[in-house]
Design a protein around this motif. Structure first.
Motif, PDB file in Angstrom:
ATOM      1  N   LEU A 119       0.828  -1.220   0.000  1.00  0.00           N
ATOM      2  CA  LEU A 119       0.000   0.000   0.000  1.00  0.00           C
ATOM      3  C   LEU A 119       0.859   1.265   0.000  1.00  0.00           C
ATOM      4  CD1 LEU A 119      -3.162  -0.605   2.254  1.00  0.00           C
ATOM      5  CD2 LEU A 119      -3.094   0.007  -0.180  1.00  0.00           C
ATOM      6  N   GLU A 120       1.978   1.231   0.726  1.00  0.00           N
ATOM      7  CA  GLU A 120       2.882   2.395   0.706  1.00  0.00           C
ATOM      8  C   GLU A 120       3.428   2.632  -0.707  1.00  0.00           C
ATOM      9  OE1 GLU A 120       4.670   2.351   5.270  1.00  0.00           O
ATOM     10  OE2 GLU A 120       5.557   1.031   3.763  1.00  0.00           O
ATOM     11  N   LEU A 121       3.709   1.528  -1.391  1.00  0.00           N
ATOM     12  CA  LEU A 121       4.203   1.643  -2.768  1.00  0.00           C
ATOM     13  C   LEU A 121       3.131   2.280  -3.656  1.00  0.00           C
ATOM     14  CD1 LEU A 121       6.022   1.074  -5.175  1.00  0.00           C
ATOM     15  CD2 LEU A 121       5.623  -1.361  -4.875  1.00  0.00           C
ATOM     16  N   CYS A 122       1.897   1.784  -3.539  1.00  0.00           N
ATOM     17  CA  CYS A 122       0.805   2.342  -4.357  1.00  0.00           C
ATOM     18  C   CYS A 122       0.598   3.828  -4.063  1.00  0.00           C
ATOM     19  CB  CYS A 122      -0.503   1.612  -4.079  1.00  0.00           C
ATOM     20  SG  CYS A 122      -0.536  -0.089  -4.682  1.00  0.00           S
ATOM     21  N   LYS A 123       0.815   4.226  -2.804  1.00  0.00           N
ATOM     22  CA  LYS A 123       0.497   5.602  -2.402  1.00  0.00           C
ATOM     23  C   LYS A 123       1.665   6.559  -2.553  1.00  0.00           C
ATOM     24  CE  LYS A 123      -3.342   4.184   0.448  1.00  0.00           C
ATOM     25  NZ  LYS A 123      -4.030   4.161   1.744  1.00  0.00           N
ATOM     26  N   SER A 124       2.793   6.065  -3.034  1.00  0.00           N
ATOM     27  CA  SER A 124       3.932   6.938  -3.308  1.00  0.00           C
ATOM     28  C   SER A 124       4.043   7.149  -4.814  1.00  0.00           C
ATOM     29  CB  SER A 124       5.227   6.300  -2.775  1.00  0.00           C
ATOM     30  OG  SER A 124       6.342   6.837  -3.456  1.00  0.00           O
TER      31      SER A 124
ATOM     32  N   PHE B 179       1.040   1.756 -11.996  1.00  0.00           N
ATOM     33  CA  PHE B 179       1.154   0.851 -10.857  1.00  0.00           C
ATOM     34  C   PHE B 179       0.186   1.302  -9.772  1.00  0.00           C
ATOM     35  CE2 PHE B 179       2.468  -1.124  -7.050  1.00  0.00           C
ATOM     36  CZ  PHE B 179       2.735  -2.401  -7.476  1.00  0.00           C
ATOM     37  N   ALA B 180      -0.787   0.454  -9.499  1.00  0.00           N
ATOM     38  CA  ALA B 180      -1.816   0.741  -8.492  1.00  0.00           C
ATOM     39  C   ALA B 180      -2.522  -0.587  -8.223  1.00  0.00           C
ATOM     40  CB  ALA B 180      -2.796   1.797  -9.003  1.00  0.00           C
ATOM     41  N   ASP B 181      -3.717  -0.542  -7.661  1.00  0.00           N
ATOM     42  CA  ASP B 181      -4.475  -1.775  -7.464  1.00  0.00           C
ATOM     43  C   ASP B 181      -5.959  -1.473  -7.612  1.00  0.00           C
ATOM     44  OD1 ASP B 181      -3.898  -4.701  -6.410  1.00  0.00           O
ATOM     45  OD2 ASP B 181      -5.833  -4.063  -5.633  1.00  0.00           O
ATOM     46  N   ILE B 182      -6.703  -2.466  -8.077  1.00  0.00           N
ATOM     47  CA  ILE B 182      -8.139  -2.243  -8.275  1.00  0.00           C
ATOM     48  C   ILE B 182      -8.874  -1.976  -6.960  1.00  0.00           C
ATOM     49  CG2 ILE B 182      -8.248  -3.621 -10.389  1.00  0.00           C
ATOM     50  CD1 ILE B 182      -9.750  -5.782  -8.688  1.00  0.00           C
ATOM     51  N   LEU B 183      -8.276  -2.360  -5.822  1.00  0.00           N
ATOM     52  CA  LEU B 183      -9.009  -2.246  -4.558  1.00  0.00           C
ATOM     53  C   LEU B 183      -8.827  -0.890  -3.878  1.00  0.00           C
ATOM     54  CD1 LEU B 183      -8.376  -5.858  -3.207  1.00  0.00           C
ATOM     55  CD2 LEU B 183     -10.338  -4.979  -4.502  1.00  0.00           C
TER      56      LEU B 183
ATOM     57  N   ASP C 180      -5.967  11.252  -4.750  1.00  0.00           N
ATOM     58  CA  ASP C 180      -5.082  12.152  -5.489  1.00  0.00           C
ATOM     59  C   ASP C 180      -3.711  11.526  -5.756  1.00  0.00           C
ATOM     60  OD1 ASP C 180      -4.955  14.726  -6.745  1.00  0.00           O
ATOM     61  OD2 ASP C 180      -3.387  15.217  -5.280  1.00  0.00           O
ATOM     62  N   TYR C 181      -3.261  10.650  -4.849  1.00  0.00           N
ATOM     63  CA  TYR C 181      -1.950  10.015  -5.073  1.00  0.00           C
ATOM     64  C   TYR C 181      -1.935   9.224  -6.380  1.00  0.00           C
ATOM     65  CZ  TYR C 181      -4.224   5.822  -3.132  1.00  0.00           C
ATOM     66  OH  TYR C 181      -5.071   4.763  -2.920  1.00  0.00           O
ATOM     67  N   VAL C 182      -3.091   8.690  -6.803  1.00  0.00           N
ATOM     68  CA  VAL C 182      -3.156   7.953  -8.080  1.00  0.00           C
ATOM     69  C   VAL C 182      -2.979   8.921  -9.254  1.00  0.00           C
ATOM     70  CG1 VAL C 182      -4.615   6.553  -9.605  1.00  0.00           C
ATOM     71  CG2 VAL C 182      -4.649   6.154  -7.122  1.00  0.00           C
TER      72      VAL C 182
ATOM     73  N   LEU D 108       0.242   5.202 -21.863  1.00  0.00           N
ATOM     74  CA  LEU D 108       0.044   4.797 -20.462  1.00  0.00           C
ATOM     75  C   LEU D 108      -1.400   4.341 -20.269  1.00  0.00           C
ATOM     76  CD1 LEU D 108       0.867   4.592 -17.469  1.00  0.00           C
ATOM     77  CD2 LEU D 108       0.289   7.027 -17.248  1.00  0.00           C
ATOM     78  N   ILE D 109      -1.552   3.156 -19.700  1.00  0.00           N
ATOM     79  CA  ILE D 109      -2.878   2.593 -19.428  1.00  0.00           C
ATOM     80  C   ILE D 109      -3.268   2.912 -17.982  1.00  0.00           C
ATOM     81  CG2 ILE D 109      -4.250   0.455 -19.315  1.00  0.00           C
ATOM     82  CD1 ILE D 109      -2.050  -0.796 -21.201  1.00  0.00           C
ATOM     83  N   GLY D 110      -4.424   3.539 -17.807  1.00  0.00           N
ATOM     84  CA  GLY D 110      -5.020   3.680 -16.481  1.00  0.00           C
ATOM     85  C   GLY D 110      -6.024   2.545 -16.306  1.00  0.00           C
ATOM     86  N   PHE D 111      -6.442   2.268 -15.095  1.00  0.00           N
ATOM     87  CA  PHE D 111      -7.357   1.134 -14.933  1.00  0.00           C
ATOM     88  C   PHE D 111      -8.180   1.243 -13.658  1.00  0.00           C
ATOM     89  CE2 PHE D 111      -5.507  -1.228 -11.411  1.00  0.00           C
ATOM     90  CZ  PHE D 111      -4.197  -0.773 -11.388  1.00  0.00           C
ATOM     91  N   ALA D 112      -9.206   0.408 -13.617  1.00  0.00           N
ATOM     92  CA  ALA D 112     -10.023   0.256 -12.409  1.00  0.00           C
ATOM     93  C   ALA D 112     -10.597  -1.152 -12.410  1.00  0.00           C
ATOM     94  CB  ALA D 112     -11.164   1.278 -12.404  1.00  0.00           C
TER      95      ALA D 112
END
Ligand code: CP3
Length: 349
Positions: free
Chosen positions: A51-56, A79-83, A126-128, A145-149
């Motif tokens: 989660l820290e990685l996703c939020k940085s 780099f993120a996660d669907i959740l 906003d971090y995303v 660049l691909i964004g996703f959900a």
């Protein structure tokens, strides 16, 4: 909503394939291309939690760009996660060591749906959007660049089950028992996802992918009743001019229904023959897929032969994006991933 495209992006093989225009080589990228199979990723993850990685935004940029450059793929994926979207909706999300995602306050009763908040304020995510902007400016100008959900059904599965599941018995029982509350939950997830994806496009994502990873758990009647109307509204709400990829797994009995719901590109997994799947979908959509990710554990010569097999099924028709049928598994040999990409790029139709 969608920022205008530079010529380099507009003419990139990946965006051309999304529009079903001919390309010299078949574009390729891989779901989970930045992940644990890659030593560079593990090195970053040794220092921070997932989660820290996703939020940085800084670290998310590093792992996204490193993976895209190291592999030489035709698109990068945020780099993120669907959740992540579940947190501002009111869910308490944790990635527990060795357990995968856990939601500590799942929806179990119809009344629990009332506490799912609308995403009126995108601030908590906003971090995303900062990561999207930072990745866009770090990538070479012609690399999309691909964004996703996550798609609403797949998110609802996590929100109701409280984590991963084999049979989705809690989520499906909720859907069968309380179709009204189910639709309210799906509508809230749909509204939030439209706002979230359009903000990713506004921040600099050229293409948007919806991951309906677990929708293959449904038969066609339940999909038609309980998922398709929400997906149709979702696709209709996305920024015009931004290609959308509609991905699912185990969707052999749902392909036409998914196509009718929306998306410029439909994901095919390895359980369907790519030529048969595309014939069923018809000429109005592009396709993405569909190598079995476990092929990457075979010897390199077999990997290359299987890649040629998928390309032969596509037959050089415009509108094929090469990918796996699902994400790269941890433990996949990097050398075979590089061989896959080399084989796709060496191919001429
Ligand atoms: O593709 C990419 O490289 C972009 C990043 C990405 C991740 N998750 C990173 C991740 C994307 C697009 C996702 C989507 C996602 N997340 C999906 C849909 C895709 C699919 O596989 O069907 C789903 C179902 C999730 C939920 C999720 N996130 C699970 C079930 C897990 C744990 C599974 C596991 O392999 O441990 C995650 C964690 C996760 N998401 C990791 C990564 C790189 C591993 C986290 C780690 O570093 O330990």
């Amino acid at each position: 909503m969608s920022p205008s495209l530079s010529p380099a992006l507009r003419e990139s093989p990946f965006l051309k394939a999304c529009r079903r225009e001919p390309t010299e080589v078949t574009p390729v990228w891989l779901m989970r291309q930045a992940g644990r199979y890659m030593p560079e990723y593990r090195e970053v993850r040794a220092k921070v939690s997932f989660l820290e990685l996703c939020k940085s935004p800084e670290l998310a940029t590093e792992v996204t760009v490193t993976a895209a450059e190291r592999l030489g793929v035709d698109a990068a994926i945020l780099f993120a996660d669907i959740l992540l979207i579940l947190e501002p909706l009111g869910f308490d999300l944790e990635f527990a060591k060795g357990e995968g995602p856990v939601i500590h306050n799942p929806v179990r009763e119809p009344k629990d749906v009332d506490r799912v908040r609308p995403l009126d304020d995108l601030g908590p995510l906003d971090y995303v959007f900062r990561a999207v902007r930072s990745i866009r400016s770090a990538l070479r100008p012609g690399l999309p660049l691909i964004g996703f959900a996550g798609a609403p059904f797949t998110l609802a599965c996590y929100a109701i089950e409280g984590g991963g599941s084999r049979h989705y018995e809690k989520a499906k029982a909720f859907m069968f028992r309380d179709p009204g509350a189910w639709d309210v939950l799906m509508a809230r997830l749909t509204d939030a996802t439209i706002a979230y994806l359009n903000a990713q496009a506004g921040a600099g994502a050229q293409v948007l992918q919806l991951f309906d990873s677990w929708v293959g758990a449904l038969g066609p009647d339940d999909y038609r009743r309980s998922v398709q109307p929400h997906m149709a509204r979702l696709f209709a709400g996305l920024a015009p001019g931004v290609p959308a990829i509609h991905f699912g797994t185990d969707t052999g009995s749902l392909l036409e229904l998914q196509r009718d719901a929306g998306g410029d590109v439909i994901g095919l997994d390895w359980r369907v023959d790519l030529a048969d799947g595309w014939a069923r979908l018809g000429p109005g959509v592009a396709v993405q897929g569909n190598l079995d990710p476990v092929v990457l554990f075979a010897p390199e010569a077999e990997v290359r032969a299987r890649v040629r097999g998928v390309l032969a099924r596509a037959g050089g028709r415009p509108g094929h994006i090469f990918n796996l049928g699902h994400g790269i598994l941890p433990g996949t040999p990097v050398a075979n991933v590089l061989a896959l990409i080399d084989e796709v790029h060496a191919h001429r139709a």
